[in-house]
Write a protein that holds these residues in place. Structure first.
Motif, short mmCIF file in Angstrom:
data_model
loop_
_atom_site.label_atom_id
_atom_site.label_comp_id
_atom_site.label_asym_id
_atom_site.label_seq_id
_atom_site.Cartn_x
_atom_site.Cartn_y
_atom_site.Cartn_z
N ASP A 50 0.82 -1.21 0.00
CA ASP A 50 0.00 0.00 0.00
C ASP A 50 0.85 1.27 0.00
N GLU A 51 2.01 1.25 0.67
CA GLU A 51 2.87 2.44 0.69
C GLU A 51 3.34 2.78 -0.72
N LEU A 54 0.45 4.29 -2.62
CA LEU A 54 0.27 5.70 -2.26
C LEU A 54 1.29 6.57 -3.00
N GLU A 91 -7.04 11.85 -5.38
CA GLU A 91 -6.77 12.33 -4.02
C GLU A 91 -7.71 11.73 -2.98
N LEU A 94 -5.86 9.13 -1.16
CA LEU A 94 -4.67 9.53 -0.42
C LEU A 94 -5.04 10.01 0.98
N PRO A 95 -4.15 9.79 1.95
CA PRO A 95 -4.41 10.32 3.29
C PRO A 95 -4.41 11.85 3.28
N GLN A 96 -5.08 12.43 4.24
CA GLN A 96 -5.15 13.89 4.35
C GLN A 96 -3.76 14.47 4.52
N GLN A 97 -3.42 15.49 3.73
CA GLN A 97 -2.12 16.13 3.82
C GLN A 97 -2.09 17.11 4.98
N HIS A 133 6.49 10.94 8.66
CA HIS A 133 5.29 11.57 8.08
C HIS A 133 5.16 11.33 6.58
N ALA A 135 3.33 9.59 4.61
CA ALA A 135 2.01 9.56 3.99
C ALA A 135 1.31 10.91 4.02
N ALA A 136 1.53 11.69 5.07
CA ALA A 136 0.75 12.92 5.26
C ALA A 136 1.52 14.19 4.95
#
Length: 152
Positions: A50-51, A54, A91, A94-97, A133, A135-136
């Protein structure tokens, strides 16, 4: 639910709803994922994690942002709007930035944590940010902040 399962579930929903633009974007994501899986096979990886997915999605968003800028320069607002619609679909997975304040705080924490004192330590700080951090945090925005923090 893994990202792969989410793609499939969202594809089914968009097809049932008759949303051709969303369906097209989801098909594009799934095709890119298949290409990514194929590219990882020589490394002995059957399906990427999954990484990595992303990271692939972030790359897709970045390329679309670049396309939007070019379409706007070329006075093609209809094509820019299509790219922006694709960005919105991508988007959603995608996780929240982090916002600007959170990014600045993360940079400050990483500088303190690594004991960085000069621009020569920028690599250590960026590695720390990526580890904590990834992912975000938008690393393209974090880089100049780290540079400014270490320069002065």
């Amino acid at each position: 639910m893994s990202l792969r399962d989410q793609f499939t579930a969202q594809m089914k929903l968009s097809m049932k709803a008759g949303d051709s633009a969303r369906t097209s974007t989801l098909r594009m994501i799934m095709a890119k994922l298949k290409d990514t899986d194929i590219a990882a096979r020589p490394k002995g990886i059957d399906k990427v994690a999954d990484e990595d997915i992303l990271s692939m999605l972030r790359g897709m968003v970045k390329s679309r942002h670049e396309s939007v800028a070019l379409y706007r320069q070329g006075h093609r607002p209809e094509l820019a709007a299509k790219e922006e619609a694709e960005i919105a679909v991508i988007e959603a997975f995608l996780p929240q930035q982090m916002d600007t304040a959170a990014t600045e705080q993360a940079v400050a924490d990483a500088v303190v944590e690594t004991g960085a004192t000069s621009i020569k330590d920028m690599g250590k700080v960026m590695a720390s940010l990526r580890a904590r951090h990834a992912a975000a945090l938008d690393m393209a925005k974090a880089g100049p902040l780290v540079k400014a923090k270490l320069s002065g």
